[in-house]
Design a protein around this motif. Sequence first.
Motif, mmCIF file in Angstrom:
data_model
loop_
_atom_site.group_PDB
_atom_site.id
_atom_site.type_symbol
_atom_site.label_atom_id
_atom_site.label_comp_id
_atom_site.label_asym_id
_atom_site.label_seq_id
_atom_site.Cartn_x
_atom_site.Cartn_y
_atom_site.Cartn_z
ATOM 1 N N LYS A 29 39.995 -21.908 54.828
ATOM 2 C CA LYS A 29 38.969 -20.994 54.780
ATOM 3 C C LYS A 29 39.732 -19.783 54.066
ATOM 4 C CE LYS A 29 36.066 -21.334 58.888
ATOM 5 N NZ LYS A 29 35.941 -20.960 60.123
ATOM 6 N N SER A 30 40.776 -20.042 53.207
ATOM 7 C CA SER A 30 41.213 -19.243 52.231
ATOM 8 C C SER A 30 40.542 -19.123 50.869
ATOM 9 C CB SER A 30 42.982 -19.531 52.122
ATOM 10 O OG SER A 30 43.352 -18.700 50.975
ATOM 11 N N GLU A 31 39.769 -18.076 50.730
ATOM 12 C CA GLU A 31 39.045 -18.083 49.218
ATOM 13 C C GLU A 31 39.188 -16.729 48.891
ATOM 14 O OE1 GLU A 31 35.202 -19.713 47.620
ATOM 15 O OE2 GLU A 31 35.297 -19.655 49.783
ATOM 16 N N LEU A 68 56.670 -16.444 45.509
ATOM 17 C CA LEU A 68 55.412 -16.806 46.165
ATOM 18 C C LEU A 68 54.223 -16.411 45.235
ATOM 19 C CD1 LEU A 68 53.878 -17.235 48.725
ATOM 20 C CD2 LEU A 68 53.946 -14.840 49.161
ATOM 21 N N LEU A 69 54.289 -15.173 44.550
ATOM 22 C CA LEU A 69 53.214 -14.624 43.598
ATOM 23 C C LEU A 69 53.099 -15.530 42.527
ATOM 24 C CD1 LEU A 69 53.599 -10.948 43.897
ATOM 25 C CD2 LEU A 69 52.072 -12.284 45.112
ATOM 26 N N SER A 70 54.105 -16.258 42.015
ATOM 27 C CA SER A 70 54.018 -17.027 40.610
ATOM 28 C C SER A 70 53.392 -18.162 41.098
ATOM 29 C CB SER A 70 55.410 -17.292 40.136
ATOM 30 O OG SER A 70 56.197 -17.876 40.946
ATOM 31 N N SER A 71 53.086 -18.603 42.630
ATOM 32 C CA SER A 71 52.525 -19.920 42.801
ATOM 33 C C SER A 71 51.145 -19.746 43.211
ATOM 34 C CB SER A 71 53.369 -20.700 44.208
ATOM 35 O OG SER A 71 52.729 -21.470 44.590
ATOM 36 N N LYS A 72 50.253 -20.545 42.616
ATOM 37 C CA LYS A 72 48.760 -20.485 42.946
ATOM 38 C C LYS A 72 48.582 -20.851 44.478
ATOM 39 C CE LYS A 72 44.261 -22.283 41.537
ATOM 40 N NZ LYS A 72 43.402 -23.052 40.835
ATOM 41 N N ASN A 73 49.092 -21.875 44.762
ATOM 42 C CA ASN A 73 49.288 -22.090 46.272
ATOM 43 C C ASN A 73 49.817 -21.280 47.205
ATOM 44 O OD1 ASN A 73 47.987 -24.520 45.356
ATOM 45 N ND2 ASN A 73 50.067 -25.678 45.154
ATOM 46 N N GLY A 74 50.961 -20.584 46.653
ATOM 47 C CA GLY A 74 51.395 -19.605 47.497
ATOM 48 C C GLY A 74 50.733 -18.374 47.815
ATOM 49 N N VAL A 75 50.025 -17.803 46.578
ATOM 50 C CA VAL A 75 49.108 -16.769 46.739
ATOM 51 C C VAL A 75 47.946 -17.076 47.709
ATOM 52 C CG1 VAL A 75 47.390 -15.572 45.351
ATOM 53 C CG2 VAL A 75 49.545 -15.897 44.647
ATOM 54 N N ALA A 76 47.342 -18.330 47.585
ATOM 55 C CA ALA A 76 46.349 -18.611 48.439
ATOM 56 C C ALA A 76 46.809 -18.573 50.058
ATOM 57 C CB ALA A 76 45.816 -19.918 48.257
ATOM 58 N N ALA A 77 48.010 -19.270 50.132
ATOM 59 C CA ALA A 77 48.736 -19.285 51.787
ATOM 60 C C ALA A 77 49.179 -18.002 51.950
ATOM 61 C CB ALA A 77 49.914 -20.122 51.484
ATOM 62 N N HIS A 79 47.482 -15.309 51.086
ATOM 63 C CA HIS A 79 46.057 -14.605 51.302
ATOM 64 C C HIS A 79 45.433 -15.076 52.884
ATOM 65 C CE1 HIS A 79 41.658 -14.117 50.610
ATOM 66 N NE2 HIS A 79 41.934 -13.274 50.406
ATOM 67 N N ALA A 80 45.644 -16.459 53.238
ATOM 68 C CA ALA A 80 45.270 -17.032 54.165
ATOM 69 C C ALA A 80 46.055 -16.218 55.530
ATOM 70 C CB ALA A 80 45.434 -18.367 54.352
ATOM 71 N N PHE A 81 47.260 -15.979 55.260
ATOM 72 C CA PHE A 81 48.062 -15.170 56.310
ATOM 73 C C PHE A 81 47.693 -13.779 56.566
ATOM 74 C CE2 PHE A 81 51.554 -12.206 56.890
ATOM 75 C CZ PHE A 81 51.882 -12.667 58.379
ATOM 76 N N LEU A 82 47.303 -12.998 55.157
ATOM 77 C CA LEU A 82 46.871 -11.787 55.291
ATOM 78 C C LEU A 82 45.340 -11.625 56.069
ATOM 79 C CD1 LEU A 82 48.116 -10.515 51.757
ATOM 80 C CD2 LEU A 82 49.264 -10.092 53.831
ATOM 81 N N LYS A 83 44.607 -12.575 55.843
ATOM 82 C CA LYS A 83 43.311 -12.422 56.531
ATOM 83 C C LYS A 83 43.435 -12.445 57.896
ATOM 84 C CE LYS A 83 39.745 -14.486 54.756
ATOM 85 N NZ LYS A 83 38.747 -15.494 54.290
ATOM 86 N N THR A 84 44.405 -13.229 58.398
ATOM 87 C CA THR A 84 44.617 -13.263 59.849
ATOM 88 C C THR A 84 44.958 -11.782 60.374
ATOM 89 O OG1 THR A 84 46.776 -13.750 59.843
ATOM 90 C CG2 THR A 84 45.251 -15.503 60.008
ATOM 91 N N GLU A 85 45.392 -11.158 59.705
ATOM 92 C CA GLU A 85 45.852 -9.667 59.993
ATOM 93 C C GLU A 85 45.101 -8.791 59.418
ATOM 94 O OE1 GLU A 85 49.831 -8.925 58.565
ATOM 95 O OE2 GLU A 85 50.905 -9.944 60.200
ATOM 96 N N PHE A 86 43.839 -9.209 58.670
ATOM 97 C CA PHE A 86 42.804 -8.352 58.332
ATOM 98 C C PHE A 86 43.410 -7.053 57.386
ATOM 99 C CE2 PHE A 86 41.707 -9.492 62.487
ATOM 100 C CZ PHE A 86 40.376 -10.077 62.510
ATOM 101 N N SER A 87 44.520 -7.713 56.568
ATOM 102 C CA SER A 87 45.138 -6.865 55.625
ATOM 103 C C SER A 87 45.221 -7.577 54.131
ATOM 104 C CB SER A 87 46.295 -6.474 55.777
ATOM 105 O OG SER A 87 47.247 -7.857 56.203
ATOM 106 N N GLU A 88 44.067 -8.211 53.817
ATOM 107 C CA GLU A 88 44.008 -8.935 52.431
ATOM 108 C C GLU A 88 43.806 -7.921 51.378
ATOM 109 O OE1 GLU A 88 39.884 -9.680 54.161
ATOM 110 O OE2 GLU A 88 41.921 -9.425 54.870
#
Length: 201
Positions: A29-31, A68-77, A79-88
């Motif tokens: 659900k990382s989008e 991390l930021l230079s990796s598209k997959n890293g950014v998606a990962a 973002h997924a983590f930040l969503k769990t903290e409601f801080s995206e």
Amino acid sequence: MCRTLAAFPTTCLERAKEFKTRLGIFLHKSELGSDTGSLGKFEWSSKHSKEGCPSEEVLAWRESFDALLSSKNGVAAFHAFLKTEFSEENLEFWLACEEFKKIRSAAKLASRAHRIFDEFIRSEAPKEVNIDHETRELTRTSLQVATATCFDVAQGKTRTLMEKDSYPRFLKSPAYRDLAAHASAASASTPSCSPAQPSHT
């Protein structure tokens, strides 16, 4: 280039599938919305370069925040983590700024600048980022004549905040630590997964 999955032994395919599953679960659900540049959902591909194979990419994320930021997959990962903290919102703002800098039309630049300000910067914005009053007002003033650099100060401060606060928590999260452990195992087993080369007599 990495060999196609069909060329690998069954044990290696099983490891690849397990790693893919874990990565998929981690990014579930990382989008990102279209207004932030539409990084979109994590995309899995079996056709990576040697340097870009998933396990090595995952392990590189802990080397630096830039990696991390230079990796598209890293950014998606992340973002997924930040969503769990409601801080995206900080990451989404940073991504919106990166896309904003690519705009060449002056009219589009001004329009997008006000959209970004209304979404992330103004007081009580729906995705208000954590910046000080001085930076907020400086950014507001910069919008009077919008340029590609009008969000630089605010973007820099949100980046620093993420690097010092959210990024260390991301690396310590059970999800990433589990993923990194499997990435290490997959990376270590790579030589043994290579198909046998024909012998020459």
